[in-house]
Design an enzyme around this catalytic site. Structure first.
Site, short mmCIF file in Angstrom:
data_model
loop_
_atom_site.label_atom_id
_atom_site.label_comp_id
_atom_site.label_asym_id
_atom_site.label_seq_id
_atom_site.Cartn_x
_atom_site.Cartn_y
_atom_site.Cartn_z
CB SER A 49 -0.94 -0.04 1.06
OG SER A 49 -2.02 0.84 1.18
CD GLU A 103 -4.93 -3.84 -3.76
OE1 GLU A 103 -5.25 -3.69 -2.32
OE2 GLU A 103 -3.89 -4.39 -4.41
CG HIS A 123 -5.90 -2.48 0.77
ND1 HIS A 123 -4.86 -2.29 -0.39
CD2 HIS A 123 -5.42 -1.55 1.81
CE1 HIS A 123 -4.00 -1.55 -0.08
NE2 HIS A 123 -4.41 -1.03 1.11
#
Length: 510
Positions: free
Chosen positions: A215, A340, A432
């Site tokens: 991320s 995600e 995610h």
């Protein structure tokens, strides 16, 4: 890390008492540190890992150093206990997060955690390869104290592992007229310098350092890949769901001036230093709250805080740097999960099914000319409803479109591409952060089930983690390189496979 005993003291002289099988000591350039042995898991490779937690690489960023570039930690006397995680830049209760990343109170927030199977000095060229992990959290949150980031199973497989902390939010990345820019980035650089200068003492090879992150951490390692000033500090990059910031100079300055105006202070070090930490966090939270309009701005412009193009440390956007050949000698693995951000709409699935897909996508900013080709390229997802195609579109705009775009800019540079497609037993899609425990091979760790569901497949963790270890050791992860001619992509699923053009579904948005 509950199996690590509490420290005897903060700093104490070396003694025969500590030279037991439980504890282990290593000399760094700033002084001696004490860690302790822990078991690895998985029943293969090395059975023990030595953990050294909270080693300071810089002075505490408080007082005159609060908005300054990081300053290397001055030497200490005696032995520094490195048995518990040190203070984190993240403050307070982070609430419910996808990855357990606890906050630790205190001022000395610039630290590294080192995990090694061989805590003895390695001769030049004889050390183990090294992984350096940069945590995510949108550049305003996150913590290296997560049990998921424990390097014990990388140690099991012969890789020394380091996780690092850095200043977050406005303290780390906010524009201040007379302060150094990109202070959080400068923290990364000083931590990587610490690795170069000290990792041989922990059995690592400073000439074989791979940086990785997820991320915002994935964005961090891509930022470093495109920075001239960072090239000597690492030798390979593994970018997971990279969220690049590349904030324009004027946008960064406007955010800083607006925050100062809201606080009623001058946009200077003196002005911001008059505000305590809680006040800045309060203002920062208010300025970055996501409503419908600000959400669209984030989709189009990216995050409001993070690495900014300052013309000094970061001279140009990462895309421009990669196009110019910066980092072309570094092997890169890059990829993302399939969905995600689809979890944003997870609880609203029933309500959203009554909204036509085209209307929802238009509200999210999709251009009319892209609508038909995008829906055709993602027909399998569109069939699952409006919530799923809306989540896929957000995922593509914020994460997945950057993969083929950045790879194309690197030209013939050695690059490997993957997708993580295994559907979580909790959400039914690859959300995610889902791939992180597979990366670290910690499926037996804490808080895995809320993200992955019951019984996530260990065989898939063996494949993902094994590919990472191979890349760290050899510079190749075990599937064919991506070229514009072949576009071969590793798809992690049950079973995994290699496909041609694994990111074809995002091309209508490129």
């Amino acid at each position: 890390m509950s199996n690590i005993p509490s420290p005897h003291s903060t700093e104490q002289p070396a003694s025969a008492e500590s030279a037991t099988a439980e504890f282990v000591e290593v000399d760094t350039q700033a002084g001696r540190v004490r860690g302790c042995w822990r078991p690895t898991t998985g029943g293969r490779g090395r059975a023990r890992s030595a953990g050294f937690l909270g080693i300071p690489f810089a002075e505490a960023p408080v007082g005159e150093l609060r908005f300054a570039a990081p300053v290397a930690r001055r030497p200490w006397e005696g032995v520094l206990d490195a048995l518990e995680f040190a203070p984190t830049a993240q403050r307070g209760d982070p609430g419910v997060t996808l990855i357990p990343e606890p906050s630790v109170p205190g001022e000395s927030t610039l630290n590294v955690n080192v995990f090694t199977p061989s805590p003895e000095r390695a001769a030049a060229g004889e050390g183990l390869p090294v992984l350096v992990w940069i945590h995510g959290g949108g550049y305003f949150a996150g913590s290296p104290a997560s049990p998921w980031y424990d390097g014990r199973n990388f140690n099991r497989d012969g890789v020394v592992t380091v996780s690092l902390s850095y200043r977050l939010g406005f303290d780390g990345f906010g524009w201040i007229s007379d302060a150094p820019s990109n202070r959080g980035v400068r923290d990364w650089l000083l931590a990587l310098e610490w690795v170069q200068n000290n990792i041989a003492e922990f059995g690592g090879d400073p000439a074989r350092v791979t940086i990785a992150g997820q991320s915002a951490g994935g964005g961090a390692v891509l930022t470093l890949l495109g920075m001239e000033a960072a090239q000597h500090l690492f030798h390979g990059v593994y970018a997971i769901s990279g969220a690049l910031a590349d904030i324009a100079t004027d946008r960064s300055e406007k955010f800083g001036r607006d925050l100062a105006a809201a606080a009623g202070v001058a946009p200077t070090r003196a002005g911001f230093s008059a505000l305590d930490e809680d006040r800045i966090l309060e203002l920062q939270k208010k300025a970055t709250e996501l409503g419908p309009e600000s959400m669209l701005a984030v989709i189009d412009e990216g995050l409001p805080l993070g690495p900014a193009i300052d013309g000094d440390l970061i001279r140009r956007s990462t895309q421009e740097s990669l196009r110019a050949g910066i980092g072309a000698d570094k092997p890169l693995v890059i990829g993302a999960t399939d969905d995600e951000f689809s979890m944003i709409f997870f609880e609203a699935q029933k309500k959203l099914r009554w909204i036509p897909k085209s209307i929802m996508l238009k509200k999210l900013g999709m251009q009319k000319q892209n609508m038909k080709p995008y829906l055709a390229a993602n027909a399998d997802v569109a069939r699952k409803g409006t919530a799923r195609i809306a989540g896929r579109y957000l995922t593509d705009k914020m994460f997945r479109t950057s993969v083929p775009r950045l790879v194309a800019l690197r030209g013939d540079a050695p690059t490997w591409v993957y997708r993580f497609s295994w559907p979580s037993g909790t959400f039914g899609f690859a959300e995610h952060c889902l791939d992180v425990p597979f990366f670290f091979d910690c499926l037996d760790g804490v808080a895995i089930e809320p993200l992955a569901g019951p019984n996530p497949p260990q065989r898939l963790a063996d494949e993902v983690h094994g590919g990472v270890v191979s890349f760290i050791e050899t510079g190749e992860p075990g599937w064919p390189r991506y070229t514009e001619g072949s576009r071969q992509t590793r798809v992690y699923d049950t079973p995994s496979s290699v496909v041609t053009d694994g990111y074809a579904s995002v091309r209508p948005l490129l």
